[in-house]
Every structure is written in structure tokens, then in C-alpha cells.
Scaffold this active site. Structure first.
Site, short mmCIF file in Angstrom:
data_model
loop_
_atom_site.label_atom_id
_atom_site.label_comp_id
_atom_site.label_asym_id
_atom_site.label_seq_id
_atom_site.Cartn_x
_atom_site.Cartn_y
_atom_site.Cartn_z
CG HIS A 2 51.45 42.70 34.01
ND1 HIS A 2 51.11 43.91 34.46
CD2 HIS A 2 52.73 42.40 34.10
CE1 HIS A 2 52.15 44.24 35.22
NE2 HIS A 2 53.16 43.21 35.13
CG ASP A 44 46.27 46.97 39.01
OD1 ASP A 44 46.00 45.86 38.90
OD2 ASP A 44 47.45 47.56 39.45
N GLY A 68 50.34 46.15 45.25
CA GLY A 68 49.11 46.36 44.77
C GLY A 68 48.17 47.15 45.83
CG ASN A 70 46.77 36.74 38.60
OD1 ASN A 70 46.03 37.16 37.97
ND2 ASN A 70 48.25 36.53 38.19
#
Lengths: 429, 313
Positions: A186, A311, A330, A101
């Protein structure tokens, strides 16, 4: 060529080789592991050689973190390869799988070349890039799994996005089966979780925020595992967060082959920790109930979960200094992954060996990479850990370029004192 | 004629962000202060100088008629200098963040900022960045404390004691900050609260806030002393929550037929603005024996005067 290194009197844990004993480690002149285990002691090393007495500190294989976001290319102000590797090393992480990403998205062969060059030149740790499942993460056309793999891509994922279209997912699995590709999904039904920010429950109700139901995760897991029954490709659920998902996994575990990951955040925190709109705890999947958290720990002990990930999602301050619904999702976490995992050991939730397995040999096995172990002849990637030393996580002391830790002020026990990559000590406290 | 009370006012909070943060004593302080302003607002000379020299900034990120004008009037009647920011012309439209706006305004040394924002928790964020008191005039779906306080004042002003009352809050609970603030306040003051909504507009685990949950309006209204209707917030609805307005009216609109299930002397409340014929029968809304909707607006000014006065100190 470097000098040989001798480490003695260490608690060595190497799940791949079933080593859990006090012993030594010898690193040869090429940075490879020459010997490891209880047979290495002061009596069988050359008398004139200098050795390091670790006084029962722990040696773990270098951590393999399967889910890491790096800002390169496109978001270098959040994290670049250099800052990422510094942060990783301080937490004992020596191998990472980077998420696609970025801007542009990692979805074609030429961008992989660029990424590998940058990784090689700027990073001190092992970078294993993943590529996107679909072009430009659009969820419509799949990428060239075969060609990308030849360039060194270890797995395919749309990162923070899910393949929503069932027909496309079925075709992706077919191709992945043919090409022996690893799919990392995901799991989140985007229609069901639309505009959702936190777990759908009392906290969402109290804070007045749109909820993300645990069913939105389960429904994708159920769908994918049903598809897998027909074409059993290498399939990995990136992160689970709820008891409902664990129940689905339990049901299918004997019928199909797949693996499952969990974020250390979901293992250590619950929705109550969000308090009054702490945006650093806005995560995906969201923090869920304490009941969910306990079910995840239980699943780790029952081998229903294979991997723990950080993560790691660095976000600059500006994207977090907003209202909860506007703030970025996040948390930065690569440097606290191991220490926070050790909390689960210290509070008696999980055995040390099991935790280390989920941080080293298990992810390596899923990725089919020869990392996360102390096998003889392998690169000497490992960390030395003072398992009982207490310390406090401080936002301002974070090494990552972004300081968005979700455990600021948390007291932890167990700290990495040195990290070695290919036999070279690249971090020392 | 109301005068400024001499007794020492001690409120536990610096800001008014939500009913959740208040103690019963805080609430009683605000309500008793409000009562003193009710008669003032009916008198010929409505002006006091309690807040003379103080600056009040109204920061409304969402359109509002009654709350904004009510706060503006309240500040002016107390003698404060009131400035209402026009968001459409401001730097926010140019991409300034809430925190930067807060810092800018803070540099002008206001004594109080009244904020309404579409995001839950916006007032909390603002309160961390400014030196003055922050009054929440509605944040997302979370809280609208002055509305709940004025609702309580309206009930009390009608000669009722909230403790022991059975109160139904009906309609779009999911998107309603008014519902949340009222649940906290009425619970604290000892009322029994029924929540009535279709499942699609019912927040998850709402019963954990200590309320009874109903999807059948007739059951939810049974033996109630007060019925609070909420506005259907179509602007917050992203996808299909309801089939149609007429079906909603059929099942969840307040009609004489459904109201029969409540007590004989039931009072009808609505925070406004109303969707007549969707959530409430238009005749019921105007029924002077049952509806106190107009009084709610009237007492709103008194409650806001009390809040401004108390939190300015």
C-alpha cells in the site's frame, strides 16, 4: 457427482485463452470445464440433453478480487466469511485475496490454519489469504514468508499500512526474492500524509479537511521501484490513485518487473463526489481529481495497470455515522465491482475484454493461481451477465453485512444473473 | 431605539452552516437586521422579547470566550431561554457520539442550536439529525459564518462600502475557518481579497476560491484598505510548520513597518484571541485610529442577535 450442464448461445470472454466469441460452455459431472467456445453449439451436444440458451448473455470467468477485507477474526460484526461469500457471489466474484488486517493479525502459521478452516467451512467462494509483511503490522520485523507460503498464503502485505522503513523494505525484497514471495505494498508515506483525510487540493481546502498529497503515494512507489532494480522480487503496488504515480510507473515499466492495481472507486469517482462530507466516500487512497481519474483509465488502456480491485472494506454504520474526520475509512464494494467496471465499458472508456482481463486472468497470473479462466479441465468458476440490463444500487439491498457502499443510488448497466463455483450454481438473481 | 422590523424576512436556508450556502440577498438581510441591533446594544434597556418562549442551546465542543458569550448574550437580549452545555461534564466525555447527543437534545425541543466543534462538517451532520435550526459557531477549519458577517458589519459601520475594497487576510490561513468564511463573504460582496501566509500555512489551491496569493507580506499588503490578521493556531499544528515565533513575527507579524505598504487610512482587524508580539504588534492592536478589533467584538453581539432572530423564525 452432478449432472452435466450445457450453456449455449453465450457471448464468452476468456482473456487467458483469447476467447471472445459466441459459443457454448459444457460443465462436466465433476464441476470442471469440459469444453468452451464457438465449437460448442446445438449440433455437437447429445440431442436428448437439456441445455440452457443464454440468448447472447455473457459468460465471464469468475472474478478474482485481489483486495478484500473480511472481519474474521475479530470484526465479525462487520463481515464474516459467510456474508462475504454471499456478497461476492452476487457480484460474480468467485476468488478473493483476504487482507491480514484482522484481530489478531494474520502473521503466523497457526492463525493461518484457523483462517483456512473457517474459509473452508463458511465460505462458498475460493479464499486466498494474504499474510502481513511485518509482525502485528508494526513495520519492524518481517513475518515468516517461507513457512506461511507453505500453509497456503498467496502474498504478503500490511494491507492499509505501508512499510515506511527503507532498510526493512530492502530486506523484505531480498527475502521475497529468495523465497519467490509476492509483496503487495500500500503506497503511502505516512509522515507526509499524517492526519490526512481527503485529496490535498481545492476540496480539502473548501471542506477544511487535512489533505493527503499525491506525492505521498508517488514517493513510496519511486522508492520501491528503485529498490527493485537491485532485487527484482515479485512486487505489486496494491492501488494507485494519481497521475503522478502513473508517470513514475511509466518511467520504470521497461526497467523492472512489477505489477499495479487500482481500486474501482478511484476509476469511477473523483473528489467532487464527496459533496458535503459523505463519509462513505472517505477512502484510502483518497478519491482524487478528475484529471487523476482519467489518467488511471488511460493507464489501463496502455497496460500500465494490471488489476482492478474492489478494495472491499466493510464498516458498520456506527463507524460511519460520525464527523468526516472521525469516520472509518473504506467502502463495501465486492458486489458492485463488476457492474461498476462495466460502466467504464458502456461509456466507452475501456474495451470489455480489457476490463475482464484486469478482473480475472491478470490477478490470477500475479498470484500464480489457476483461477480467472475457462481452461478445459479447470474448476468451472464463472458468472453469467446480462450486460445491458439497467439497475440501481441501493444501500438497503446490499448483501454484505455492512452497507457502506460509496455508490448508493448510482444507476448501473450490466448485472450478474448467475454465479457458478466448481460447476455449482450458487447465486441466481 | 431599535425595534423589530416589520418587513417580511425571507432567508433561503433553514440553518446557518456556512457563508458558502448563503445568497447575496441572505447576507443583506442579515446585515441590515444586524444594523438595527447595534444601537439597541448601546442603549440602557437592551432587552427585547422577540424570542420569548424560544429555547437556545449552545453546544461548544471547543473552548471559546468571545463567541460563546456573544451568542449567550445575544439570545438573552432577545428574550430566549439560553442553555450553555458544559461539554466537560456531559455524556460526550463518556463516549456519546455527536449524533446521539443531537438526538438527546432534539428530544427537548429546542428552537435553535448553536454549535462549535473541532471537526469540519460537524454542524452539517448535526443539522441532518435535528428539527430545529442549527447555527454554526465554527467547525474545524471550515467555516465561521457569524465571524465573517460581523467583520463585514464592522467594515460597513466604519462607513466603507465593501465593493471595490482591497482586503488582505494574513497569517495561519491553513487552520483558519475565519479566513474561509471571509473569503466567501468578501468575494460575494465584491471586494478584492489578498491572502498572505507562509507556504506551510497556505491551503492547497486556495487561488481557486478567487483570491490572490502572497507569501511576501509587503506585496500582499500593498494598497490594501483592510488588513485582517489571524491567530497562529498552535493547538492545531501537529508538526513543524514554522521555525519559531520570532521569525514568524519578523516576516508575517503586522508591524508599523509593513503596514506602511497598505493605504494611509487602513483598518486593522483580528478575530481574537490575539497573540500579541507574534502575529501583531501590540501598539498597532490598540491603535484607536486604525484598529477596529474592539468594535468587532461589540458588533458580534448584534450580528448574532440578527442570526438568532432570522433563523429562529
Amino acid at each position: 457427482m452432478m449432472k452435466k450442464k450445457y450453456f449455449l448461445n453465450a457471448n464468452i470472454i476468456d482473456p487467458k485463452n483469447s476467447i471472445e466469441e459466441i459459443g457454448g460452455l459444457i460443465v462436466d459431472e465433476n464441476g470442471k470445464i469440459e469444453a468452451c467456445g464457438k465449437k460448442v453449439n446445438q449440433n455437437n451436444i447429445p440431442a436428448r440433453e437439456k441445455f440452457i440458451d443464454l440468448k447472447e448473455k455473457y459468460i465471464f470467468p469468475g472474478i478474482v478480487d485481489m483486495r478484500v477485507f473480511v472481519g474474521e477474526p475479530g470484526y465479525e460484526y462487520k463481515e464474516n466469511f459467510r456474508t462475504l461469500s454471499e456478497a461476492a457471489l452476487s457480484g460474480g466474484v468467485t476468488s478473493v485475496v483476504t487482507m491480514p488486517n484482522t484481530s489478531p493479525v494474520i502473521d503466523n502459521v497457526s492463525i493461518v490454519d484457523f483462517l483456512k478452516r473457517r474459509g473452508r467451512d463458511k465460505s462458498k467462494i475460493n479464499i486466498f489469504p494474504s499474510a502481513s509483511l511485518t509482525k502485528n503490522l508494526e513495520g519492524t520485523n518481517m513475518t515468516e514468508f517461507g513457512l506461511l507460503q507453505k500453509k497456503g498464503i498467496v502474498g504478503f502485505t500490511d494491507g492499509i499500512k505501508t512499510i515506511q522503513n527503507t532498510r526493512l523494505m530492502s530486506r523484505i525484497m531480498h527475502s521475497a526474492y529468495d523465497l519467490d514471495s509476492l509483496i503487495m505494498q500500500h503506497a503511502e508515506d505516512s509522515e507526509l500524509s499524517m492526519n490526512g483525510i481527503v485529496n490535498d487540493g481545492i476540496i480539502a481546502t473548501k471542506l477544511g479537511l487535512q489533505g493527503i498529497s499525491d506525492i505521498s503515494e508517488k514517493i513510496i512507489i519511486d522508492r520501491d521501484l528503485s529498490l527493485l532494480e537491485e532485487f527484482n522480487c515479485r512486487y505489486h503496488i496494491s492501488q494507485v490513485s494519481s497521475m503522478k504515480s502513473i508517470n513514475s510507473i511509466k518511467q520504470k515499466k521497461n526497467d523492472v518487473n512489477f505489477t499495479t492495481g487500482v481500486s474501482i472507486n478511484n476509476l469511477s469517482l473523483n473528489e467532487n463526489d464527496i459533496g458535503e462530507f459523505k463519509t462513505f466516500l472517505k477512502l484510502s487512497p483518497p478519491l482524487r481529481t478528475e484529471e487523476d481519474r482519467i489518467s488511471l483509465i488511460d493507464a489501463i488502456n496502455k497496460n500500465l495497470i494490471d488489476v482492478i480491485v474492489s478494495d472491499h472494506k466493510p464498516e458498520d454504520e456506527e463507524s460511519k455515522r460520525l464527523t468526516f474526520s472521525q469516520a472509518a475509512t473504506g467502502a463495501s464494494g465486492i458486489e458492485t465491482l463488476l457492474s461498476l467496471s462495466l460502466e467504464l465499458v458502456h461509456n466507452g472508456s475501456v474495451k470489455l475484454n480489457q476490463i475482464i482481463k484486469l478482473l480475472t486472468s491478470n490477478p490470477a497470473k500475479i498470484l500464480k493461481i489457476d483461477k480467472g479462466n475457462l481452461s478445459i479441465g479447470n474448476d468451472a468458476d464463472f458468472c453469467i451477465v446480462d450486460l445491458y440490463k439497467p439497475w440501481v444500487v441501493k444501500e438497503e439491498k446490499m448483501i454484505s453485512k455492512s452497507k457502506n457502499t460509496c455508490i448508493d443510488g448510482k444507476k448501473l448497466q450490466g448485472i450478474v444473473t448467475s454465479t457458478f463455483v466448481k460447476g455449482e450454481e450458487l447465486f441466481k438473481i | 431605539m431599535a425595534t423589530t422590523s416589520k418587513k417580511a424576512i425571507k432567508i433561503s436556508q433553514k440553518h446557518l452552516l456556512g457563508i458558502q450556502d448563503l445568497s447575496i440577498s441572505d447576507i443583506n438581510i442579515i446585515l441590515s437586521e444586524s444594523k438595527e441591533f447595534i444601537s439597541l446594544n448601546k442603549s440602557k434597556n437592551k432587552k427585547l422579547d422577540v424570542l420569548r418562549g424560544k429555547t437556545q442551546i449552545n453546544l461548544f465542543f471547543e473552548p471559546s470566550t468571545r463567541t460563546q458569550s456573544s451568542f449567550e448574550l445575544a439570545g438573552k437580549r432577545l428574550g430566549a431561554d439560553v442553555m450553555s452545555m458544559n461539554i466537560t461534564n456531559s455524556a460526550i466525555k463518556k463516549g456519546e457520539t455527536l449524533i446521539d447527543t443531537a438526538m438527546t437534545l432534539n428530544a427537548m425541543h429546542p428552537d435553535i442550536i448553536v454549535i462549535r466543534h473541532q471537526d469540519s462538517g460537524a454542524c452539517n451532520l448535526l443539522s441532518q439529525k435535528v428539527n430545529c435550526a442549527v447555527l454554526n459557531a465554527g467547525d474545524g477549519r471550515r467555516e465561521h459564518p457569524t465571524q465573517a458577517l460581523l467583520d463585514a458589519l464592522t467594515i460597513i459601520d466604519r462607513g466603507k462600502k465593501i465593493e471595490g475594497l482591497k482586503i488582505a487576510i494574513c497569517g495561519d490561513i491553513l487552520h483558519s475557518r475565519v479566513a474561509r468564511s471571509n473569503i466567501y463573504l468578501l468575494n460575494m460582496l465584491g471586494a478584492e481579497v489578498n491572502i498572505v501566509a507562509p507556504s506551510n500555512l497556505m491551503p492547497k489551491e486556495i487561488e481557486k476560491l478567487g483570491v490572490n496569493k502572497f507569501t511576501d507580506m509587503k506585496k500582499g499588503l500593498k494598497d490594501c484598505d483592510i488588513v485582517m490578521m489571524l491567530r497562529l493556531q498552535n493547538e492545531r499544528m501537529t508538526s513543524s510548520f514554522l521555525s519559531s515565533n520570532r521569525e514568524y513575527y519578523e516576516y508575517y507579524g503586522l508591524t508599523p513597518d509593513k503596514l506602511k505598504y497598505a493605504k494611509e487610512n487602513v483598518l486593522i482587524m483580528h478575530p481574537g484571541p490575539m497573540n500579541r508580539g507574534i502575529e501583531i504588534d501590540t501598539k498597532l492592536a490598540d491603535d484607536i485610529n486604525k484598529s477596529v478589533i474592539r468594535e468587532q467584538v461589540e458588533l458580534g453581539v448584534a450580528v448574532r442577535m440578527a442570526c438568532l432572530k432570522i433563523f429562529c423564525e
